[in-house]
Write a protein that holds these residues in place. Sequence first.
Motif, PDB file in Angstrom:
ATOM      1  N   VAL A 223      50.066  72.356  64.278  1.00  0.00           N
ATOM      2  CA  VAL A 223      51.493  72.072  64.431  1.00  0.00           C
ATOM      3  C   VAL A 223      52.274  72.630  63.248  1.00  0.00           C
ATOM      4  O   VAL A 223      53.364  73.199  63.413  1.00  0.00           O
ATOM      5  CB  VAL A 223      51.730  70.552  64.563  1.00  0.00           C
ATOM      6  N   LEU A 224      51.719  72.502  62.047  1.00  0.00           N
ATOM      7  CA  LEU A 224      52.392  73.015  60.858  1.00  0.00           C
ATOM      8  C   LEU A 224      52.511  74.534  60.911  1.00  0.00           C
ATOM      9  O   LEU A 224      53.551  75.103  60.548  1.00  0.00           O
ATOM     10  CB  LEU A 224      51.631  72.589  59.603  1.00  0.00           C
ATOM     11  N   ALA A 225      51.456  75.197  61.396  1.00  0.00           N
ATOM     12  CA  ALA A 225      51.519  76.660  61.511  1.00  0.00           C
ATOM     13  C   ALA A 225      52.602  77.080  62.503  1.00  0.00           C
ATOM     14  O   ALA A 225      53.367  78.020  62.249  1.00  0.00           O
ATOM     15  CB  ALA A 225      50.160  77.202  61.948  1.00  0.00           C
ATOM     16  N   ASP A 226      52.693  76.366  63.633  1.00  0.00           N
ATOM     17  CA  ASP A 226      53.739  76.671  64.609  1.00  0.00           C
ATOM     18  C   ASP A 226      55.121  76.370  64.040  1.00  0.00           C
ATOM     19  O   ASP A 226      56.092  77.096  64.301  1.00  0.00           O
ATOM     20  CB  ASP A 226      53.523  75.861  65.894  1.00  0.00           C
ATOM     21  N   ALA A 227      55.221  75.290  63.270  1.00  0.00           N
ATOM     22  CA  ALA A 227      56.511  74.927  62.676  1.00  0.00           C
ATOM     23  C   ALA A 227      56.961  75.975  61.667  1.00  0.00           C
ATOM     24  O   ALA A 227      58.161  76.253  61.548  1.00  0.00           O
ATOM     25  CB  ALA A 227      56.414  73.551  62.014  1.00  0.00           C
ATOM     26  N   ARG A 228      56.014  76.547  60.927  1.00  0.00           N
ATOM     27  CA  ARG A 228      56.381  77.617  59.985  1.00  0.00           C
ATOM     28  C   ARG A 228      56.978  78.801  60.750  1.00  0.00           C
ATOM     29  O   ARG A 228      57.936  79.426  60.296  1.00  0.00           O
ATOM     30  CB  ARG A 228      55.149  78.066  59.193  1.00  0.00           C
ATOM     31  N   GLN A 229      56.378  79.126  61.907  1.00  0.00           N
ATOM     32  CA  GLN A 229      56.929  80.199  62.728  1.00  0.00           C
ATOM     33  C   GLN A 229      58.342  79.851  63.191  1.00  0.00           C
ATOM     34  O   GLN A 229      59.255  80.685  63.165  1.00  0.00           O
ATOM     35  CB  GLN A 229      56.037  80.443  63.946  1.00  0.00           C
ATOM     36  N   GLY A 230      58.525  78.593  63.596  1.00  0.00           N
ATOM     37  CA  GLY A 230      59.835  78.155  64.048  1.00  0.00           C
ATOM     38  C   GLY A 230      60.870  78.174  62.938  1.00  0.00           C
ATOM     39  O   GLY A 230      62.030  78.530  63.153  1.00  0.00           O
ATOM     40  N   ARG A 409      63.176  70.423  56.629  1.00  0.00           N
ATOM     41  CA  ARG A 409      62.889  68.984  56.627  1.00  0.00           C
ATOM     42  C   ARG A 409      61.623  68.690  57.415  1.00  0.00           C
ATOM     43  O   ARG A 409      60.795  67.854  56.996  1.00  0.00           O
ATOM     44  CB  ARG A 409      64.078  68.235  57.243  1.00  0.00           C
ATOM     45  N   HIS A 410      61.458  69.349  58.535  1.00  0.00           N
ATOM     46  CA  HIS A 410      60.257  69.139  59.343  1.00  0.00           C
ATOM     47  C   HIS A 410      59.011  69.639  58.619  1.00  0.00           C
ATOM     48  O   HIS A 410      57.968  68.963  58.634  1.00  0.00           O
ATOM     49  CB  HIS A 410      60.395  69.872  60.682  1.00  0.00           C
ATOM     50  N   LEU A 411      59.123  70.805  57.990  1.00  0.00           N
ATOM     51  CA  LEU A 411      57.980  71.351  57.258  1.00  0.00           C
ATOM     52  C   LEU A 411      57.582  70.423  56.119  1.00  0.00           C
ATOM     53  O   LEU A 411      56.388  70.187  55.884  1.00  0.00           O
ATOM     54  CB  LEU A 411      58.323  72.736  56.703  1.00  0.00           C
TER      55      LEU A 411
END
Length: 473
Positions: A223-230, A409-411
């Motif tokens: 999820v963190l890897a996808d969030a970094r992309q986002g 904030r999410h990251l």
Amino acid sequence: MPGYRETLLKMLATDQDPIAAIATAAGRGGIGVVRLSFGRQSPTAVHSVIQAVCAQPLTPRHAHYCGFVDAQGGVLDRGIALYFPSPHSYTGEAVLELQAHGGPVVMQLLLQRCLEAGHPFGLRVAEPGEFTRRAFLNDKLDLAQAEAIADLIEASTEAAARSAARSLDGAFSRLVHALVDDVINLRMLVEATLDFPEEEIDFLEAANARGKLASIRTSLERVLADARQGALLREGLSVVLAGEPNVGKSSLLNALAGAELAIVTPIAGTTRDKVAQTIQIEGIPLHVIDTAGLRDTEDEVERIGIERTWHEIGRADVVLHLLDARTGMDAGNEDIATRFPAGVPILRVINKIDLAGETASVSDDEQGNAVEVRLSARGGEGIDLLRASLLKIAGWQPGGEDVFLARERHLSALRAAAEHLALANEHAEQRSQSLDLFAEELRLAQDQLNSITGEFGSDDLLGVIFSRFCIGK
């Protein structure tokens, strides 16, 4: 940090009033929208305002073409009126939307008429983001989805808009909720072990608690890897072009942008101040900054420009160090390279290969990261190699079109949750001495994950998030 329900009760105390605002952007347009949300008002008050402004009753969820009238019965404009009764509306409250001609004067007259008709019931102008805040408080969407609305409005590329739409649809929230559910189930096992220490059955071992924790950590990393992309789609990458005068920085900016944005001459020192342009590569926004050439100078204006260059270099996500292929890494460029800040990726760009009789190429380090690209900014050779290298430096992965949009904030919350789970794993290895600490780290990880969707959050956090929305949304 106050709990979710405490925060809701405190905010709901200030969210009882009916509100109104112009929901469309400032300026002239074919259509403008005035939106009203009636808080905790009774249906009688809602229909009273509808009758006063529209001069007729409205059937719920049906479009009505009608005149919008003033206090004397004169028609201000004609348009479409839509009434959504509670809870079947954007905010979860009774909502009235009036679509009229989008002139600023017409919109202001219509808004003032609504405020006048709703004055006996406390109707007031909405604060920025208050409609979406009420949708959040009334459980119409969670905090990550609420933020996605603002991100969708502000999206600078098609890819960012599509990713924001996926976040609004709940793609990100569903992943976070799945992680929270897994953490809660593991906490139940740990708490049971703490409550019944005299039992001979080892609950943690029997339920494979360590294996469950490892699985949660693996899922969180994905999820963190996808969030970094986002986050990359949302924020973009700050790219600074740096080097000695007349090495082709302005030509490279023009080549990347596909337009003549910067003045290009053979005279050294032509660029005195930064020239910034946002472009996109595969949907990733790149904020490219062309800067003054780095050299010793007595010219006061050029000296100030060079100072600003170093300031921009210190803030960059990546620096493109441009060199002339005919001179290469000479003493002047060696001096510049030693002054680059630590921790900022530096990609050496050897320009003017057409004049040196060379071909375009890219060189990677042992980890596969590009460290040098040879190209011709004026001729276009090697520009695609540079674009691909920038995407690799940014961390963009092929097939990232299905990511959701994420914020810093999410990251931060995901990274903090990962740290707590790592500490929980350390305590799990010393079960007899640290089981209570294991349970506490799981609780802290859950709090961090919950903060993403708004299950727990401070008044300050919610206030900052919604205050950045536009009026009427």
